[in-house]
Write an enzyme that holds these catalytic residues in place. Structure first.
Site, short mmCIF file in Angstrom:
data_model
loop_
_atom_site.label_atom_id
_atom_site.label_comp_id
_atom_site.label_asym_id
_atom_site.label_seq_id
_atom_site.Cartn_x
_atom_site.Cartn_y
_atom_site.Cartn_z
N CYS A 11 6.36 0.06 7.36
CA CYS A 11 5.81 1.08 6.27
C CYS A 11 7.05 2.06 5.38
CB CYS A 11 5.45 1.80 7.30
SG CYS A 11 4.83 3.77 6.80
N LEU A 12 6.90 2.22 4.37
CA LEU A 12 7.74 2.56 3.07
C LEU A 12 8.76 3.78 3.68
CD1 LEU A 12 6.03 1.85 -0.20
CD2 LEU A 12 8.01 0.35 1.34
N HIS A 65 -4.24 0.64 7.71
CA HIS A 65 -3.13 1.47 7.89
C HIS A 65 -3.25 2.65 6.90
CE1 HIS A 65 1.69 1.02 8.06
NE2 HIS A 65 1.81 1.71 6.79
N GLU A 66 -3.21 2.72 5.42
CA GLU A 66 -3.25 3.36 5.39
C GLU A 66 -4.40 3.93 4.69
OE1 GLU A 66 -0.27 3.69 2.83
OE2 GLU A 66 -0.29 1.00 3.33
N HIS A 83 -2.59 7.24 7.55
CA HIS A 83 -1.76 8.37 7.08
C HIS A 83 -2.60 8.89 6.18
CE1 HIS A 83 2.71 5.96 6.69
NE2 HIS A 83 1.78 4.92 6.54
N GLY A 109 0.47 -1.31 0.04
CA GLY A 109 -0.28 -0.15 0.25
C GLY A 109 1.01 1.22 0.46
N GLN A 124 2.73 9.98 1.81
CA GLN A 124 4.02 9.37 1.54
C GLN A 124 4.93 10.27 0.23
OE1 GLN A 124 2.14 5.14 2.23
NE2 GLN A 124 3.92 5.38 3.21
#
Length: 176
Positions: A100-101, A142-143, A146, A49, A54
């Site tokens: 997480c990226l 999670h996304e 963000h 994701g 991000q």
């Protein structure tokens, strides 16, 4: 397509609430290009994701692979969710590993609703609804966090499980 620079923890864009997209904006070439670039970036970095904040865009938009299969190498088309609204289904909350990226090389156990319903716009600006459980529900939550300026670390009940990716792979990945 372009691979976009991923904002890392500490960058203010990750802590700011993202703004909703108007339905009429969704079909604009710039938004469609952003979606394509986000998908390419997510794939390049082997993520499941990626939210617009991000990649330094304060928009309520994310892309994700919502596959509940154990085969993470299987090809699945990414889903685009714009202006998502989540509703928990039932009362089950489960802890699971997340990374997480924007926080590379760290993993931790995060409590999330086991099952959710999400309403959003797709990349054509059409409204849709889906139900998700277990891993896909975790990805959506999670996304969506963000988009509200929340990182997975903020959701952890304790930092006892916080670990580097190398140690996670060595000691904990078998628990997934």
């Amino acid at each position: 397509m372009s691979i976009l620079k991923v904002a890392r923890m500490g960058h203010p864009v990750l802590r700011a609430p993202a703004r909703a997209l108007e339905k009429s904006d969704v079909r604009h070439a710039a938004v469609q290009q952003l979606i394509d670039d986000m998908i390419d970036t997510m794939i390049e970095y082997r993520g499941v994701g990626l939210a617009a904040p991000q990649v330094h865009q304060g928009l309520r938009l994310f892309v994700a692979v919502l596959d509940d299969s154990d085969d993470r190498e299987r090809e699945t088309d990414p889903v685009v969710l714009i202006n998502p609204e989540i509703e928990q289904v039932g009362i089950d909350v489960v802890e699971g590993w997340e990374g997480c990226l924007s926080i590379p090389d760290l993993r931790g156990r995060v409590p999330r609703a086991r099952e959710i319903k999400v309403r959003a716009l797709d990349r054509r600006g059409e409204r849709f609804e889906l139900r998700a459980h277990d891993f896909p529900a975790r990805v959506i939550q999670h996304e969506t966090d963000h988009l509200d300026g929340i990182l997975f670390l903020d959701r952890m009940r304790s930092f006892d499980s916080l670990t580097f990716l190398e140690e996670y792979s060595r000691y904990w990945a078998k628990d997934d």
